[in-house]
Design an enzyme around this catalytic site. Structure first.
Site, PDB file in Angstrom:
ATOM      1  N   ASP A 483       6.771  -6.163   3.900  1.00  0.00           N
ATOM      2  CA  ASP A 483       5.922  -5.309   3.072  1.00  0.00           C
ATOM      3  C   ASP A 483       6.093  -3.832   3.440  1.00  0.00           C
ATOM      4  O   ASP A 483       6.646  -3.499   4.509  1.00  0.00           O
ATOM      5  CB  ASP A 483       4.455  -5.740   3.248  1.00  0.00           C
ATOM      6  CG  ASP A 483       3.632  -5.536   1.983  1.00  0.00           C
ATOM      7  OD1 ASP A 483       4.011  -4.688   1.155  1.00  0.00           O
ATOM      8  OD2 ASP A 483       2.601  -6.220   1.842  1.00  0.00           O
ATOM      9  N   ASP A 553       0.951  -6.624  -7.140  1.00  0.00           N
ATOM     10  CA  ASP A 553      -0.277  -7.177  -6.552  1.00  0.00           C
ATOM     11  C   ASP A 553      -1.221  -7.656  -7.649  1.00  0.00           C
ATOM     12  O   ASP A 553      -2.194  -8.341  -7.377  1.00  0.00           O
ATOM     13  CB  ASP A 553      -0.979  -6.121  -5.693  1.00  0.00           C
ATOM     14  CG  ASP A 553      -0.397  -6.064  -4.287  1.00  0.00           C
ATOM     15  OD1 ASP A 553       0.452  -6.913  -3.948  1.00  0.00           O
ATOM     16  OD2 ASP A 553      -0.787  -5.164  -3.521  1.00  0.00           O
TER      17      ASP A 553
END
Ligand code: GLA
Length: 743
Positions: A483, A553
């Site tokens: 990430d 997301d």
């Protein structure tokens, strides 16, 4: 004709394959008399030549020509009155700035003595297997530029990049360096490009190319959610299924820029590479700068064919192969994953993860991924980043018991990491506050309470590689979700002299790539996902080292349909990770059925990200059934040719996609209703890409076709008559899926 051909230097490579009826071969040749270079591959011919002035001029980029056809000869264009010299009116392959160039340059440098002009002329070339290296140099200074060209035999996609070398005795500053300039035939075009924001990535924008320049870029230090380094230019009459489309994608995960320009004489060109904003790389005597690769393709089959060609190229030529499948022509379809993020957020624990793992295994999940929260003092996003040791309170016996449990359940184990970041509240930052990007005497701006480590520094690179290598060596980890949750501010590098610091823009990204490459080499079975708060780092550069990407997301299944639609113009469904999460959705508060959520995610590489511990037995049964059905057809969905039958954009009440596998023996169809109004039925779905003469058996995965639909019919029937949905297929947020198997 034969004699003429023999007179040329001909390098011919034939590769047998079958794809969309293209010539499956590559050929390159240089004509020494006309001084022209020609590359043929797939359905494409690309040609350029050396003009009488010595400059490299584009000659042709379009549908494949016969081997005997002429591509003409490079000749400078005349000046346009006294305001536009021939240097600026003549398109160039890679123009240095100087000599009165007013269009976008590919390269701009400044010399120590104040000269800022660079005029590149052809010197020599080398023939490669499927391409050329062409060497140019400035007319008076020893700045050499080697242009690299290769063409892919199957897809006709060209790879272009440049190496800039200072063979002089004094340092030179590179202020702007593109990978390539693509020149299109003078015409009218529609530009497509992708933009977005966090939780709203992959918006397809389409607009006419008018006079002036349209800049698509990231100044953020990484690829960015806000724009993606991909473009397509379609001729006026082109649509999804027909017409000429030129497209390209830049393989770079740092700050980048693509400039689409229609100049004062209506010439259209696209220049892309490092973003010149805040750029300035000093090349000392003997040093070189390699640009990223800019890929470019062409089709006359419309936007649909453009993305199918690009998907195929990504599968065949870009994506890594994991151990065991290294010899495979294509990467393997992604394991169906479970990820705990939306279920637990930071509240991970051994018992909690084990309970989720049991549930996940029962659903048919292949890979269990523990997300953020497992390391350091990570209770929320205020602390812990940088301290990559297992949190002893949450996992008193380390990761091993959980990893063993996941293995016993028949799944492999994956783990979330965010290696390039640090929270100021961490042991790492307390020890090495100098490791972050910062400007002297200026505030270090935190975002999500974190700072960016300067990965360009050798000690930071060693630390990041070291902890990841240790993690993978000590634990049986099959997968990393890598990430990256903020962009840069204060991009300073105080170990270097101020004038040298801007090399950060290049060295950071190169070190990122080299860490990924080294980890993959040492741990060949490990697979990696590129995530940056969703789709903030998706490009053909990172995809050389990562197997998949996190699209957004935003996991709302309806929003995902438009995001997945936009994503599909540039990237293959193989890399498009799509999770089923809970309803009502956390962001939009929209309630949807589990079946709709599953079918939305099944368009790509399926994952489950819901709190499955709370699922009812009925939900568990539905998910199990659809996961099993998905796995049966997954290779077709993720690696087949994608047809966007009905776009979910522009307020459409309906959408539909279809994928067809390479030998046309199977197709999978998805149909979605946003909201039925005024009783309008779902449109007839006319399939595409089937073998018209073959018979295909229809089998529902979810939902029903109209009563009386034949169980078996020819490809011609499905494509011309089409599939009609049952009357009951109405309402809000409904979905259906079908498979067609050749009999
Ligand atoms: C990012 C990712 C999410 C999740 C969180 C964890 O936002 O995109 O999927 O991993 O970080 O902090």
């Amino acid at each position: 004709m034969i004699a003429k051909l023999k007179a040329f230097t001909v390098a011919l490579v034939l590769i047998a394959a079958s794809f969309a009826g293209f010539a499956q071969s590559a050929a390159t040749h240089f004509d020494p008399a006309a001084k022209t270079f020609r590359l043929d591959g797939g359905g494409v011919t690309y040609a350029f030549g050396v003009s009488s002035r010595g400059e490299l001029e584009p000659l042709y980029w379009g549908g494949r020509l016969a081997a005997t056809d002429s591509v003409g000869k490079a000749e400078p264009k005349p000046e346009w009155a006294s305001f536009d010299s021939s240097y600026t009116t003549t398109p160039q392959e890679f123009a240095g700035w100087g000599n009165g160039l007013f269009v976008e340059p590919a390269l701009k440098v400044s010399f120590a003595d104040g000269n800022r002009e660079l005029v590149l002329h052809y010197v020599s070339h080398t023939a490669l297997a499927n391409g050329f290296d062409v060497v140019m140099r400035d007319v008076s200074r020893p700045i050499f530029v080697t242009l690299h060209y290769t063409i892919d035999p199957a897809t006709g996609i060209l790879a272009r990049s440049a190496t800039i070398e200072n063979r002089g005795a004094t340092a030179v500053t590179v202020e702007q360096a593109a990978a390539a300039t693509w020149t299109l035939p003078a015409s009218h075009y529609t530009l497509s490009y992708l933009t977005g924001r966090w939780a709203g990535e992959w918006t397809l924008n389409q607009e006419p190319v008018l006079a002036g320049a349209r800049v698509i870029e990231s100044r953020r230090g990484s690829t960015g959610h806000q724009a993606n380094p991909w473009f397509a230019l379609a001729s006026d009459e082109a649509n999804e299924d027909h017409g000429e489309v030129w497209f390209g994608a830049l393989a770079w995960s740092g700050s980048w820029r693509i400039t689409v320009e229609r100049d004062q004489l209506d010439a259209v060109r696209v220049t892309g590479g490092f973003n010149p904003f805040d750029f300035g790389l000093i090349l000392h005597p003997g040093q070189r700068l390699e640009t990223p690769v800019f890929y470019g393709g062409y089709t006359r089959g419309g936007m649909g064919a453009a993305s199918r060609i690009l998907h195929r190229f990504e599968l065949d030529r870009i994506l890594p192969r994991t151990a065991g499948s290294a010899e495979e022509a294509r990467p393997r379809p992604r394991p169906v994953i479970y990820n705990s993020w939306e279920a637990t957020e930071f509240k991970v624990s051994e018992a909690g993860q084990m309970a989720l793992a049991e549930k996940a295994a029962a659903l048919g999940v292949d890979r269990f991924v523990m997300d953020d929260g497992w390391f350091g003092q990570r209770k929320d996003d205020h602390a812990g980043l940088g301290d990559w040791c297992v949190n002893q309170e949450k996992f008193p016996h380390g990761l091993k018991p959980l990893v063993d449990k996941v293995h016993q359940l028949g799944m492999d184990f994956g783990l979330w990491v965010e290696p390039e970041m640090v929270n100021p509240d961490s042991d790492l930052y307390r020890k090495h506050p100098d490791w972050v990007l910062a400007f002297p005497g200026r505030q270090r701006i935190e975002q999500r309470n974190q700072l960016v480590l300067n990965l360009a520094r050798p000690d930071v690179r060693a630390y990041v590689y070291g902890f990841l290598d240790k993690l993978l060596t000590e634990n049986d980890i099959a997968f990393l979700k890598w990430d990256y949750n903020r962009n840069w501010s204060e991009p300073g590098w105080d170990q270097l002299a101020p004038v040298e610091q801007k090399r950060l823009y290049v060295d950071y990204t190169r070190n990122l790539y080299s860490i990924l490459a080294e980890l993959r080499h040492k741990h060949p079975k490990v697979e990696i996902e590129s995530c940056s708060g969703g789709g903030g780092r998706v490009d053909l550069g990172i995809l050389r080292y990562t197997d998949e990407v996190w699209v957004s997301d935003n996991t709302d299944p309806f929003d995902r349909l438009t995001q997945q639609y936009g994503f599909s113009f540039a990237y293959s469904p193989q890399v498009m990770m799509a999770w089923v999460t809970d309803s009502p959705h956390w962001m939009n508060k929209r309630a949807t059925s589990l079946s709709y959520r599953l079918l939305s995610s099944m368009e790509g590489s399926l994952g489950i990200g819901a709190n499955i511990a709370a699922w009812t037995p009925e939900e568990t049964t539905t998910a199990k059934r659809l996961i099993a059905a998905y796995k049966e057809v997954q290779p077709t969905i993720v690696q087949g040719g994608l047809y966007r039958l009905i776009a979910p954009t522009n307020g459409s009440a309906f959408s539909a996609t279809e994928t067809v596998n390479a030998d046309r023996s199977q197709a999978v169809l998805f149909a979605y209703i946003h909201s039925t109004s005024e009783g309008y039925p779902f449109p007839v779905l006319k399939l595409k890409g089937l073998d018209p003469a073959a018979n295909y058996q229809l089998a529902p995965i979810e939902g029903k076709a109209k009563a009386g639909t034949p169980a078996q019919a020819s490809g011609a029937w499905w494509m011309n008559h089409g599939l009609e949905m049952g009357d009951e297929f109405r309402g809000d947020f409904q979905a259906a899926a079908f498979r067609f198997d050749k009999k």
